[in-house]
Design a protein around this motif. Structure first.
Motif, short mmCIF file in Angstrom:
data_model
loop_
_atom_site.label_atom_id
_atom_site.label_comp_id
_atom_site.label_asym_id
_atom_site.label_seq_id
_atom_site.Cartn_x
_atom_site.Cartn_y
_atom_site.Cartn_z
N ALA A 179 0.81 -1.23 0.00
CA ALA A 179 0.00 0.00 0.00
C ALA A 179 0.83 1.27 0.00
CB ALA A 179 -0.94 0.00 1.20
N HIS A 180 2.14 1.18 0.25
CA HIS A 180 2.96 2.40 0.21
C HIS A 180 3.00 3.00 -1.19
CE1 HIS A 180 5.46 -1.27 0.02
NE2 HIS A 180 6.11 -0.66 -0.95
N HIS A 181 2.51 2.25 -2.20
CA HIS A 181 2.43 2.80 -3.56
C HIS A 181 1.12 3.56 -3.82
CE1 HIS A 181 5.98 0.58 -4.94
NE2 HIS A 181 5.48 -0.50 -4.38
N CYS A 182 0.16 3.46 -2.90
CA CYS A 182 -1.22 3.81 -3.28
C CYS A 182 -1.49 5.30 -3.40
CB CYS A 182 -2.21 3.19 -2.30
SG CYS A 182 -2.53 4.21 -0.85
N ILE A 183 -0.57 6.16 -2.99
CA ILE A 183 -0.82 7.60 -3.12
C ILE A 183 -0.55 8.08 -4.55
CG2 ILE A 183 -0.09 9.86 -2.23
CD1 ILE A 183 0.35 8.60 0.43
N SER A 184 0.05 7.23 -5.35
CA SER A 184 0.32 7.62 -6.74
C SER A 184 -0.99 7.90 -7.48
CB SER A 184 1.10 6.52 -7.46
OG SER A 184 0.31 5.36 -7.56
N ASP A 185 -0.90 8.68 -8.54
CA ASP A 185 -2.10 9.08 -9.30
C ASP A 185 -2.85 7.88 -9.86
OD1 ASP A 185 -1.54 11.70 -8.76
OD2 ASP A 185 -0.51 12.08 -10.67
N SER A 186 -2.12 6.85 -10.30
CA SER A 186 -2.78 5.69 -10.92
C SER A 186 -3.68 4.98 -9.91
CB SER A 186 -1.73 4.72 -11.47
OG SER A 186 -0.80 4.35 -10.47
N TYR A 187 -3.18 4.75 -8.70
CA TYR A 187 -4.01 4.12 -7.66
C TYR A 187 -5.19 5.01 -7.30
CZ TYR A 187 -1.03 0.12 -6.48
OH TYR A 187 -0.35 -1.07 -6.51
N GLN A 188 -4.92 6.31 -7.12
CA GLN A 188 -5.98 7.22 -6.69
C GLN A 188 -7.12 7.28 -7.72
OE1 GLN A 188 -6.47 8.87 -3.68
NE2 GLN A 188 -4.90 7.36 -3.16
N ASP A 229 -17.29 4.60 -2.21
CA ASP A 229 -17.92 4.07 -0.99
C ASP A 229 -17.35 2.73 -0.54
OD1 ASP A 229 -19.65 6.29 -0.86
OD2 ASP A 229 -21.02 5.35 -2.29
N ALA A 230 -16.36 2.23 -1.26
CA ALA A 230 -15.79 0.93 -0.91
C ALA A 230 -15.00 1.03 0.39
CB ALA A 230 -14.88 0.44 -2.04
N LYS A 231 -15.03 -0.05 1.17
CA LYS A 231 -14.13 -0.16 2.32
C LYS A 231 -12.74 -0.47 1.76
CE LYS A 231 -16.31 -3.54 4.38
NZ LYS A 231 -17.44 -3.79 3.45
N VAL A 232 -11.71 0.18 2.29
CA VAL A 232 -10.36 0.03 1.75
C VAL A 232 -9.41 -0.43 2.85
CG1 VAL A 232 -8.42 1.17 0.59
CG2 VAL A 232 -10.77 1.85 0.04
N LEU A 233 -8.64 -1.47 2.55
CA LEU A 233 -7.57 -1.92 3.43
C LEU A 233 -6.25 -1.79 2.69
CD1 LEU A 233 -6.36 -3.36 5.93
CD2 LEU A 233 -6.83 -5.54 4.77
N GLY A 234 -5.32 -1.05 3.24
CA GLY A 234 -3.97 -0.96 2.69
C GLY A 234 -3.06 -1.86 3.50
N VAL A 235 -2.28 -2.70 2.83
CA VAL A 235 -1.38 -3.63 3.50
C VAL A 235 0.05 -3.31 3.09
CG1 VAL A 235 -0.85 -6.06 3.92
CG2 VAL A 235 -3.18 -5.38 3.34
N THR A 236 0.92 -3.11 4.07
CA THR A 236 2.31 -2.75 3.76
C THR A 236 3.23 -3.22 4.86
OG1 THR A 236 3.78 -0.89 3.22
CG2 THR A 236 2.07 -0.46 4.84
N ALA A 237 4.51 -3.33 4.52
CA ALA A 237 5.52 -3.68 5.53
C ALA A 237 6.00 -2.43 6.26
CB ALA A 237 6.70 -4.40 4.88
N THR A 238 5.93 -1.29 5.60
CA THR A 238 6.35 -0.03 6.21
C THR A 238 5.44 1.08 5.72
OG1 THR A 238 7.99 0.05 4.45
CG2 THR A 238 8.80 -0.47 6.65
N PRO A 239 4.99 1.94 6.64
CA PRO A 239 3.96 2.89 6.25
C PRO A 239 4.46 4.26 5.80
CG PRO A 239 4.20 2.87 8.61
CD PRO A 239 5.20 1.89 8.07
#
Length: 528
Positions: free
Chosen positions: A124-133, A141-151
């Motif tokens: 999930a540390h990649h998720c702030i990128s424009d493609s994920y957003q 309205d989806a529930k979102v879980l981000g999973v990462t080794a380091t936040p």
């Protein structure tokens, strides 16, 4: 498949967050602690609730791993949304999807905004990128879980900008102490590598510049490795493919059985299988193996791709933290990277949450000259920092006494009540980073704490909560702490309110002098 105790806690914590209306939450598990198994079980429960679930990742290997683990752990099959494959029309309730595919407007437009009720983001540390957003905003309205080794991320855009909470975090030290990951010993080698000419791009060092800076030192690095790695199974991370290939050749010339893999390697699977089987004892790569590859028998990691990004550093080291028969620890080789302008990641960053302790531990490791267990090194560094803080506190208290302040400095309060969590507190989410409110500052001052030294709302909230809890438990107030510690009594923060009140009454009855027979340095309530 039975979950480990911390994995059960993690799964329950995620649903607790969702059930109370916090739709965007994070799970932080170190590499090797089974994050895929956890989100597989979360996915299973979501399907039972009637949800369609999207597993979102940026690499095909991660999608394949997720689908395989979900099948193994739950028996559920997955549809695929990648390239020409689509989940539309499939009866599967779970989809593994490539963000590069789904981000395309035409592809995304085929899905109603409520098609997926739950989205799980691997790495999930990649998720702030424009493609994920772009994908996430299509399913608001989806529930979102981000999973990462380091936040954290290299571009310093905190994940707290997107996620609303941290559902659960399991730390590397806890995993090692519980026997789920291999102990780590770090060795800082005396080789000084000049990084002063390396530039910064997108929050991290430019790979091309690192390759140029590293080139003159490759033979010396190989000589150092020959002292420590000849009988180990070693993975080396390098900045460029050409640097990785050159270093492989140098290692082979010095008696290693070294191989190299990169994104263009036609026989990559064969080389990885041969390395796993022991045909090679060193595997060089240019950042290819940071995610989605496991070889538990790796017992040495050499990071020749210095980075400012803790998540990337942890991913590299994580290739060697898994348990394996006959492996009693992971050896992590660190170098004296000489850089005048920028901080970079060191072994201390794997386990230290306090920046002061991290810097002290890095300095201690540089002076050690031999492999040191990371947990022991962190403990020693923490003790050094506490000693330094106490010395600084003594000077600060002397200055406060001269200035006759009526309020307690937050540091004095934290040290007195022995609250390491307050002293080392670092805000994680957006609201915590905001300045403390006027109401918070006024309340702290009323309760006897100097608010000027508190620079964020998260710290103010923690202090107010701690003060309220102490009041309920009948412990000393900040004003009692200030009065008695300024007279030489020790750790008054651990006393009861009544014990402190009794001593202050005795001092008042003695004309505001310490009662005869009382030594403040040694006094312990109830042990006169």
């Amino acid at each position: 498949m039975e979950l480990r105790p911390y994995q059960i806690e993690a799964k329950n914590s995620i649903f607790e967050e969702w059930d109370k209306g916090v739709n965007k939450t994070l799970l932080v598990l170190p590499t090797g602690c089974g994050k895929t198994i956890v989100f597989a079980k979360v996915t299973e429960d979501c399907v039972r609730r009637g949800d369609r679930v999207l597993i979102l990742a940026h690499r095909g290997e991660l999608l394949d791993q997720a689908a395989d683990k979900i099948k193994t752990a739950t028996g559920l099959g997955c549809a695929t949304e990648k390239a020409e494959e689509t989940c539309l029309g499939s009866w599967y309730r779970i989809t593994v999807g490539s963000v590069q595919t789904l981000m395309r407007e035409k592809r995304l437009g085929q899905f109603p905004s409520d098609y997926f009720k739950t989205i799980i983001i691997d790495e999930a540390h990649h998720c702030i990128s424009d493609s994920y957003q772009r994908v996430l905003q299509h399913f608001p309205d989806a529930k979102v879980l981000g999973v990462t080794a380091t936040p954290d991320r290299g571009d310093m855009r905190n994940l707290g900008e997107y996620f609303d909470s941290l559902a659960y975090e399991y730390t590397l030290p806890k995993a090692i102490k519980s026997g789920y990951l291999s102990p780590i010993k770090a060795l800082t080698l005396p080789l000084k590598i000049d990084m002063s000419g390396v530039g910064i791009q997108a929050g991290d060092f430019k790979a091309g510049d690192i390759g140029t800076a590293l080139d003159p030192y490759l033979h010396s690095i190989a000589d150092e490795m020959a002292k420590y790695c000849k009988n180990r199974k070693t993975v080396v991370f390098l900045p460029l493919v050409k640097t990785s290939q050159k270093f492989r050749d140098i290692l082979c010339s010095k008696g290693f059985q070294a191989a190299e893999v990169n994104g263009e390697s036609q026989n990559r699977a064969e080389i990885l299988a041969d390395f796993d089987a022991g045909k090679y004892n060193v595997l060089c790569n240019s950042m290819l193996l940071t995610e989605g590859w496991d070889c538990p028998s790796v017992d040495c990691i050499v990071v020749l791709r210095p980075t400012k990004v803790r998540s990337l550093y942890s991913q590299m080291v994580g290739r060697g933290t898994r348990l394996c028969p006959g492996k009693d620890h992971l050896l992590l080789l660190d170098f004296l990277w000489m850089t005048e302008r920028h901080e970079l990641c060191h072994p201390a960053d794997l386990i230290c949450t306090d920046e002061e302790v991290s810097k002290q531990m890095t300095a201690n490791l540089e002076d050690a000259g031999c492999p040191i267990d990371l947990e022991e090194a962190e403990k020693t560094a923490a003790e050094d920092v506490v000693a330094q803080r106490e010395e600084a506190l003594a000077k600060q208290l002397a200055e406060m006494k001269r200035r006759k302040k009526k309020l307690v400095d937050p540091l004095q309060f934290e040290m007195s009540i022995q609250a390491e969590d307050l002293a080392g507190y670092v805000p994680a989410f957006g609201w915590e980073m905001a300045p403390p409110s006027d109401k918070q500052k006024a309340t702290l001052e009323k309760l006897g704490i100097m608010p000027d030294e508190i620079d964020n709302a998260g710290k103010a909230t923690k202090l107010l909560d701690r003060l309220d809890k102490r009041r309920q438990e009948g412990l000393t107030t900040p004003k009692q702490i200030r009065f008695l510690e300024n007279r030489g009594f020790q750790h008054v923060g651990t006393w009861s309110f009544e014990a402190a009140k009794s001593m202050i009454d005795r001092i008042a009855a003695s004309g505001w002098h310490t009662p005869r027979g009382i030594n403040p340095q040694e006094y312990v309530p109830g042990k006169e």
